[in-house]
Design an enzyme around this catalytic site. Structure first.
Site, PDB file in Angstrom:
ATOM      1  N   HIS A  37       0.836  -1.213   0.000  1.00  5.91           N
ATOM      2  CA  HIS A  37       0.000   0.000   0.000  1.00  5.91           C
ATOM      3  C   HIS A  37       0.867   1.258   0.000  1.00  5.91           C
ATOM      4  CE1 HIS A  37      -2.826  -2.898   2.121  1.00  5.91           C
ATOM      5  NE2 HIS A  37      -3.594  -2.440   1.156  1.00  5.91           N
ATOM      6  N   ARG A 187      -3.921 -10.500   4.136  1.00  9.50           N
ATOM      7  CA  ARG A 187      -4.328 -11.853   4.557  1.00  9.50           C
ATOM      8  C   ARG A 187      -3.127 -12.732   4.915  1.00  9.50           C
ATOM      9  NH1 ARG A 187      -8.863 -10.851   0.779  1.00  9.50           N
ATOM     10  NH2 ARG A 187     -10.718 -10.848   2.079  1.00  9.50           N
TER      11      ARG A 187
END
Ligand code: PAF
Length: 279
Positions: A37, A187
């Site tokens: 990100h 995840r």
């Protein structure tokens, strides 16, 4: 760095920026930010003078048996990291802000959403397309950036922007990987020690498939071998497919701009990855 929760606040701020000819880049996220990100934010700063990041865990893109409730929510740490990266504005809407109880509109990108993750996660890409369309309308950026680990998601959003004539430039940013090759994902935090140790096999299998295709093996043989290798290594393979990059249809022997796509279950965790191939 400003943090806003409402549509009117963000609209007002972006209108002010637009009136002084600032170019706004937008990075939509579901939070729990990792180096992938932050790379999107750094890239965004190269394309605009103002960077907006949204953090919204979008219930509409999770199936009923998926991890919406368990999805990691780390907004305070996320905002700290974003401030360090020089993000200008974080949009942190509530579910009710994005989905008013009276809302009736769904955005569905039919064909490109159908296969791969779309087949395994019914309604997932409708949820992604709907929330991204809403966020684009709220933020009204000139440019938006997405990670290419979610290659099918990027293709869905490209199709949405094209079909709805949205005046937004899209930039796909290459996948950021751990040192052992595992694609960064929120995840990955679900993996236990043993699963984490074997997870790099996914990227290794993609690389082997790319090498085998370049060496002239058939697409069917390469896919079959990769599925067998991953299965023997303890993964539950959802798909391992060689597709055309242009439309994500199954690749034909003469196609040259390819993407190898895979999704596996590793223990309880669903992981996806892909590798681009030109031949
Ligand atoms: O890739 C994601 O994190 C999400 O799917 C997105 C694009 C922010 C939409 O919720």
């Amino acid at each position: 760095m400003q943090i806003f929760h409402t549509v009117s606040e963000i609209r007002h701020c972006v209108q002010n920026w637009n009136s002084t000819c600032e170019r706004v880049a937008f990075v939509p996220t579901m939070g729990n930010l990792h180096a992938g990100h932050l790379q999107l934010v750094r890239e965004a700063k190269r394309h605009a003078n103002k960077v907006v990041v949204s953090i919204f865990v979008n219930p509409m893109q999770f199936g009923i048996n998926e991890d919406f409730a368990a999805y990691p929510r780390t907004e305070i740490a996320d905002c700290e990291q974003l401030a360090i990266e020089g993000c200008d504005l974080v949009f942190l809407p509530s579910i009710e802000t994005i989905y008013a109880p009276t809302a009736q509109t769904l955005v569905s990108v039919s064909q490109i959403s159908k296969n791969y993750c779309g087949a395994a996660r019914i309604g997932h890409f409708d949820g992604v397309a709907t929330v991204v369309c809403k966020l684009f309308n709220i933020v009204q950026p000139s440019v938006a950036l997405f990670g290419l680990k979610d290659f099918q998601q990027f293709a869905v959003i490209q199709t949405l922007v094209r079909d709805l004539h949205l005046p937004i430039e899209l930039i796909g940013v290459p996948t950021v990987r751990e040192a052992d090759g595992l694609a960064m994902s929120s995840r990955n935090g679900y993996l236990n020690e043993q699963e984490r140790a074997t997870a790099p096999k996914i990227y290794q299998t993609l690389q082997q498939a790319r090498d085998d295709l370049l060496a002239g093996q058939t697409i069917a043989d390469v896919e079959e071998r990769a599925i067998s290798v991953l299965t023997q290594s303890g993964f539950d393979v959802d798909y391992f497919k060689v597709a055309r990059r242009s439309d994500l249809q199954s690749a034909m022997p003469n196609d040259d701009a390819l993407i190898i796509l895979t999704a596996v279950k590793h223990g309880k965790t669903r992981l996806i990855d892909n590798l681009r191939l030109d031949r």
